[in-house]
Enzyme design. Structure first.
Site, PDB file in Angstrom:
ATOM      1  N   LYS A  50      25.407 -11.754  40.721  1.00  0.00           N
ATOM      2  CA  LYS A  50      24.781 -10.476  40.345  1.00  0.00           C
ATOM      3  C   LYS A  50      23.493 -10.729  39.571  1.00  0.00           C
ATOM      4  CE  LYS A  50      29.203  -8.055  40.127  1.00  0.00           C
ATOM      5  NZ  LYS A  50      30.301  -7.571  39.281  1.00  0.00           N
ATOM      6  N   GLN A  94      32.277  -7.268  33.197  1.00  0.00           N
ATOM      7  CA  GLN A  94      32.951  -7.871  34.353  1.00  0.00           C
ATOM      8  C   GLN A  94      34.469  -7.794  34.195  1.00  0.00           C
ATOM      9  OE1 GLN A  94      31.460  -9.009  37.203  1.00  0.00           O
ATOM     10  NE2 GLN A  94      33.490  -9.391  38.026  1.00  0.00           N
ATOM     11  N   ASP A 117      28.516   0.488  36.959  1.00  0.00           N
ATOM     12  CA  ASP A 117      29.716   0.292  37.787  1.00  0.00           C
ATOM     13  C   ASP A 117      30.364   1.638  38.130  1.00  0.00           C
ATOM     14  OD1 ASP A 117      30.078  -2.284  38.582  1.00  0.00           O
ATOM     15  OD2 ASP A 117      31.321  -2.897  36.875  1.00  0.00           O
TER      16      ASP A 117
END
Ligand code: NDP
Length: 282
Positions: A50, A94, A117
């Site tokens: 990412k 994460q 997200d």
């Protein structure tokens, strides 16, 4: 019949190029903060990918790698600092987190305007009520693939196999928003195979290696495989038995190279969108 290949890698490259152009046109560099706790090898790899993809598109990506023993209070403090930092447009914690940390509490601490997200309850609620803002990257990637390949969604029978907060549920909302007739199936669904056989569009997100077989597929259906499963022999496979299903489907995504690259591309898109929205308000 051999299915048309839905090439996520290529579509993702197109999106990344367009994100890079959007970034280049901005008078500032959008900032993405990725918080990684501990050393889970898969998470370390995902975060590195990412970070690299973001930098390649001109996004100012920073990874904050915290030790596995980081306390909940210390994590919340870090998130607070990032929430308050005007140079940070997107924050991503994460997952999965080490067991002593609560993912819900951690995600809810993120400023919804920076929640790239799309997992904060504000963004989940916006999507559920048909007013999406920041949408989870994998379901968004699936929709981008369907749109890119001009798959007719209006009135189509779409089956979402899996009902997770990360993939299945947001997909249901997105498909409804596109006027599909949506069925959601899960581990308690009766007559699962018959449900699949009715689907014009079948999206599998169950985490069960190659469970969806060729005779579950309606002829000419569009099959999207979100699953990523590592077999004992090291091979990476999806939730769909690709060879069998490709003989029946009209179009199908491969694993790897299907939905996976789209997830990263949509994260970059969300970061730029978050930057544009937030800085317009400031
Ligand atoms: P979860 O484990 O959170 O959810 C799995 C869902 O599948 C649940 O709703 C579960 O039902 C359902 N399910 C599990 N087994 C069966 C079964 N035998 N029959 C019917 N339904 C079943 O997984 P995620 O949604 O997070 O991920 C799904 C897959 O997608 C995984 O392989 C994951 O690695 C992959 N993934 C890929 C991404 C990408 O970028 N390509 C990103 C995120 C995930 P129930 O709710 O009843 O338990």
């Amino acid at each position: 019949m051999t299915a048309r290949l839905i090439e996520g890698k290529q579509v993702a490259a197109v999106i990344r190029t367009s994100v890079a152009a959007r970034v280049a046109a901005l008078p500032y560099r959008p900032g993405l903060a990725v918080v990684l706790i501990g050393d889970d090898p898969a998470s370390v790899t995902y975060v590195r990918t990412k970070d690299k993809a973001a930098r390649q598109t001109g996004i100012d990506a920073r990874t904050f790698h915290l030790p596995a023993e980081t306390t909940q209070a210390a994590l919340l403090e870090k998130i607070e600092v990032l929430n308050a930092d005007p140079a940070v447009d997107g924050i991503l914690v994460q997952l999965p987190l080490p067991r002593h940390l609560d993912p819900t509490v951690s995600v809810e601490a993120i400023d919804p305007a920076k929640d790239v997200d799309g997992l904060h309850p504000v963004n989940v609620g916006r999507l559920a009520s048909g007013r999406p803002r920041l949408v989870p990257c994998t379901p968004l990637g699936v929709m981008r693939l369907l749109t890119h390949y001009e798959v007719p969604l209006e009135g189509a029978n779409a089956l979402v196999l899996g009902r997770s907060v990360l993939v299945g549920r947001p997909l249901v909302a997105l498909l409804l928003g596109a006027n599909a007739t949506v069925t959601v199936a899960h581990s308690h669904t009766a007559n699962l195979i018959e449900e699949c056989q009715r689907a014009d569009i079948l999206i599998a997100a169950i985490g069960q290696a190659e469970m969806v077989r060729g005779d579950w597929i309606k002829p000419a259906a569009v099959v999207v495989d979100v699953g990523i499963n590592r077999l004992t022999d090291g091979r990476l496979v999806g939730d769909v038995a690709y060879e069998e299903c490709a003989k029946v489907a009209g179009a199908i995504t491969p694993v790897p190279g299907g939905v996976g690259p789209m997830t990263i591309a949509c994260l970059l898109e969300n970061t730029v969108a978050a930057a544009e929205w937030r800085r317009r308000q400031d």
